[in-house]
Write an enzyme that holds these catalytic residues in place. Sequence first.
Site, PDB file in Angstrom:
ATOM      1  N   ASP A  56      -5.655   9.816   9.663  1.00  0.00           N
ATOM      2  CA  ASP A  56      -4.399   9.244  10.149  1.00  0.00           C
ATOM      3  C   ASP A  56      -4.002   9.765  11.514  1.00  0.00           C
ATOM      4  OD1 ASP A  56      -3.337   7.432   8.122  1.00  0.00           O
ATOM      5  OD2 ASP A  56      -3.450   9.183   6.813  1.00  0.00           O
ATOM      6  N   TYR A  60     -11.207  -3.931   2.914  1.00  0.00           N
ATOM      7  CA  TYR A  60     -10.339  -3.455   3.988  1.00  0.00           C
ATOM      8  C   TYR A  60     -11.226  -3.236   5.206  1.00  0.00           C
ATOM      9  CZ  TYR A  60      -6.591  -0.637   6.196  1.00  0.00           C
ATOM     10  OH  TYR A  60      -5.615  -0.155   7.025  1.00  0.00           O
ATOM     11  N   GLU A  80       0.871  -1.177   0.000  1.00  0.00           N
ATOM     12  CA  GLU A  80       0.000   0.000   0.000  1.00  0.00           C
ATOM     13  C   GLU A  80       0.897   1.212   0.000  1.00  0.00           C
ATOM     14  OE1 GLU A  80      -4.062  -1.252   2.383  1.00  0.00           O
ATOM     15  OE2 GLU A  80      -2.815   0.353   3.141  1.00  0.00           O
TER      16      GLU A  80
END
Lengths: 407, 265
Positions: free
Chosen positions: B60, B174, B49
């Site tokens: 994040d 995911y 990734e």
Amino acid sequence: MNIEDTKIIGKYPDATGHFGKYGGRYVGETLMAALTDLEEAWIHAKTSPEFMQEFRSMLRNYAGRPTPLDYAKRLSDHIGGAQIYLKREDCAHTGAHKINNVVGQGLLAKKMGKKKVIAETGAGQHGVATATIAARFGMECKVFMGAEDVRRQAPNVQRMQLLGAEVIPVTSGTSTLKDAMNEALRYWVAEVEETFYIIGTVSGPHPYPEMVRDLQRVIGDEARQQMFDQVGRLPDQLIACVGGGSNAMGLFYPFLDDPCSMVGVEAAGLGVNTPQHAASISGGSPGALHGAMTYLLQNDEGQIHEAWSISAGLDYPGVGPEHALLHDLNRVHYEGITDQEAVDAFQMLCKYEGIIPALESSHALAFALKEAKKRSKDEILLVNLSGRGDKDLDHILNYLAEKKSEG
Amino acid sequence: MNRIDKTFAELKAQNKKALIGFLTAGDPDFETSFEILKTACTSGIDILELGIPFSDPTCDGPVIQVASERALKSGMSLTSTFKLAKKLRAEVETPIVIFSYYNPLFKYGLDRLAEKLDECGIDGVLIVDLPPEEAGPLRTAIADKDVHIIRLAAPTTTEKRLNMLVDGAGGFLYLITRTGVTGTGGLDHNVVAKHATAVKAISPLPICLGFGISSGEDTKRLAPFADGLVVGSALVKIIANATDKATLPGKIREKIIELRSGMDE
């Protein structure tokens, strides 16, 4: 074209939360469920007579509405052109229009059973308003604020703390409003089950732009009625400053189908042709940030630029998606006002009307002064005086002292 | 056949699970990043990734935020990420998934993006802030390319929504292990295992777990419940802590061997 086709009120956003190609929901999957819940709760609340009654009652008894519509006669006479009317949001509790939105979202948080609220803030006005409503409702409140703004806006930090909120300085990125919003979103994603995120402007993912607009439209609804009551007609032009754009959406919205022109005034900082400005529409391009597709200050590679303005409340590299649409539809015109022009207008209002305006609102006023000169005495400009300027005094006095020593 | 699909088919035949490594493109700089990525691809990761650095990474945690800042400071951009991917593709066959926020890709232009993904041998795109509801234009742009749009599911995703998410999706799903941003720690293995088992019963795609997986112990405990595991911040941390760039590829290799050994036990 059919006249109905040109009507804007009630048409946007569409069922998927889009204002034309703008708006939408550009967020991580973790938040999608919370946004769907919020949307359902909001749809229920806005059609519930009981909720709206409670909202209106709090606006009246707690926030001090309706705010006055004030004819600035001495200022208008001095300019010698169009007549300037001020919608006095500076008279609302906490000193700015921000209270309207937080009363609504605070009530909604209560209805949804949330005990914790969070908010982002730049100048601190939305943070103060959120801390205020959290105290009123007995909720736990965290306010995310760029470390740079914590330093610049110390009195508002103290206010929030006095009201029982925890102010969290954000040191990531550029340590300003956009980073405060980044951090609020990060916190929300982790604590999404228990926390209500009170966004302060007509930005963010659906349903925020629509919800904040609907909570702020009280400004325009009142002003429209007051124009008829006090003057007997509609204004020729509406003028409001635009950072994220909530005071402007609030004023403009009820007039969108009326024959009034409208100007959203963006912060041109040191000039739109310099890198130091916050004019997302005049000097930016479309992109996705903080949950919405809209105009952004960014480079060719899609990295977000730091915004610049003397006014911390306009210091944001994006704008509410409905403004992006209204720009594309050519319904609202977006113009820039520089730091210097805003400061000049600030001083003028102090001197001629005995009102100390917020630096944000001074941008709208500065445009009005320029526009009034070009117009005849029987025309009317309605300016949204979105907040009061006590918070800006140190900043302005320093600015003027620096100018004096340079000059 | 798309390299991602091929990889999962091969792993399944060997009864193995995929180790997916996340690294930010250009962290700490283009050349070092290239060496790190090449080493990662030859040290035991099955899918790479590749993170596109972005100024406002709202999904994040601090580790990957700072990685983005390091990369941007070194002059990295989407354009140079494509150069990096192309250079890497010339040397390895590991599937590459671009991991990005939407804005850099949107600003680049979706048609131009589609051509570039094809040209660089990129096999998938995972866009953290682009739910399927907003992905129509991207789907149209890459329709004739052999590139998967990787979708995400979260602990907050309802079953109804999950069915919508997996419908028409490609590559793998995911599965975000916990509410919150990327970063190490905070995992309750039992809760994650239960969630993964429930999603696996619905998903026709391989499911890969990500967020908070950082040690050989994590990979050992979670591998039985998924088709693959994603490790990001634990790798990026090694770059953040490095004093000598030349030692980075070796340190990344060590960490990957630790993660891998947990899974293959």
